[in-house]
Design a protein around this motif. Structure first.
Motif, PDB file in Angstrom:
ATOM      1  N   THR A  89      78.326  65.802  19.508  1.00 31.18           N
ATOM      2  CA  THR A  89      78.580  67.048  20.231  1.00 31.18           C
ATOM      3  C   THR A  89      77.626  67.217  21.414  1.00 31.18           C
ATOM      4  O   THR A  89      77.718  68.192  22.142  1.00 31.18           O
ATOM      5  CB  THR A  89      78.420  68.263  19.292  1.00 31.18           C
ATOM      6  N   GLY A  90      76.700  66.277  21.565  1.00 30.32           N
ATOM      7  CA  GLY A  90      75.722  66.361  22.639  1.00 30.32           C
ATOM      8  C   GLY A  90      74.427  67.048  22.252  1.00 30.32           C
ATOM      9  O   GLY A  90      73.489  67.114  23.035  1.00 30.32           O
ATOM     10  N   ARG A  91      74.376  67.579  21.040  1.00 26.93           N
ATOM     11  CA  ARG A  91      73.170  68.283  20.571  1.00 26.93           C
ATOM     12  C   ARG A  91      72.054  67.288  20.278  1.00 26.93           C
ATOM     13  O   ARG A  91      72.254  66.292  19.592  1.00 26.93           O
ATOM     14  CB  ARG A  91      73.493  69.059  19.298  1.00 26.93           C
ATOM     15  N   LYS A  92      70.888  67.560  20.815  1.00 24.13           N
ATOM     16  CA  LYS A  92      69.714  66.723  20.571  1.00 24.13           C
ATOM     17  C   LYS A  92      68.872  67.387  19.489  1.00 24.13           C
ATOM     18  O   LYS A  92      68.267  68.432  19.715  1.00 24.13           O
ATOM     19  CB  LYS A  92      68.902  66.544  21.850  1.00 24.13           C
ATOM     20  N   ALA A  93      68.858  66.769  18.334  1.00 28.13           N
ATOM     21  CA  ALA A  93      68.165  67.345  17.177  1.00 28.13           C
ATOM     22  C   ALA A  93      66.658  67.291  17.358  1.00 28.13           C
ATOM     23  O   ALA A  93      66.117  66.417  18.036  1.00 28.13           O
ATOM     24  CB  ALA A  93      68.558  66.582  15.912  1.00 28.13           C
TER      25      ALA A  93
END
Length: 165
Positions: free
Chosen positions: A132-136
């Motif tokens: 989703t493009g989220r950088k954890a």
């Protein structure tokens, strides 16, 4: 040497710089009359350090970072476990991109036999996002700004910070 080589061969370059650093430090300590020296390398990169250095009874867990002198790098990522080690420290090696000549050096640590200063609360994130493009977040990694480091012009200055006068 091209920027491409620095990028594509970064693992090799990192090892070359580590060997140059250890050699220069040992030469510096030898000239100062230090003979009670040990250098240990971490087999696994889990505890936040690359080297364990001991000289005349002073033990240091050292994380090495490197950037060529003209790099725009503004911070480095440090594992929180390093702060739990006795006299942990970070040495950021600046080097000439053509000759790989070392120096100056950036220092983050406390005096010999003292803990390192707090790393701060800025938690690092993964460089790549999920689908989703989220950088954890990386909860055990802190971002340490270049401005928090002290500039050390020579290997002699590095040896003094590591082991005292």
């Amino acid at each position: 040497m091209s920027e491409t080589a620095h990028f594509l061969e970064s693992g090799l370059r990192e090892k070359v710089l580590e060997h140059l650093f250890v050699g220069d430090l040992l030469r510096c300590l030898w000239r100062k009359g230090a003979r009670d020296i040990e250098v240990l390398r971490a087999e696994v990169d889990r505890a936040g350090y690359d080297l364990v250095l001991e000289c005349n009874g002073v033990l240091r867990h050292v994380q090495l970072k490197s950037s060529h002198r003209s790099a725009k790098t503004r911070d480095v990522k440090i594992h929180v476990n390093l702060a739990e080690k006795p006299s942990g420290c970070v040495i950021w090696i600046l080097f000439d991109p053509e000759s790989l000549e070392l120096g100056p050096f950036l220092w983050f640590g406390g005096p010999p036999r003292q803990p390192m200063p707090p790393l701060g609360d800025r938690v690092a994130r993964h460089t790549k996002g999920d689908r989703t493009g989220r950088k954890a977040e990386r909860p055990n990694i802190r971002v340490l700004a270049k401005s928090r480091f002290e500039v050390l012009p020579t290997m002699d200055a590095v040896a003094r910070e590591l082991f005292g006068p």
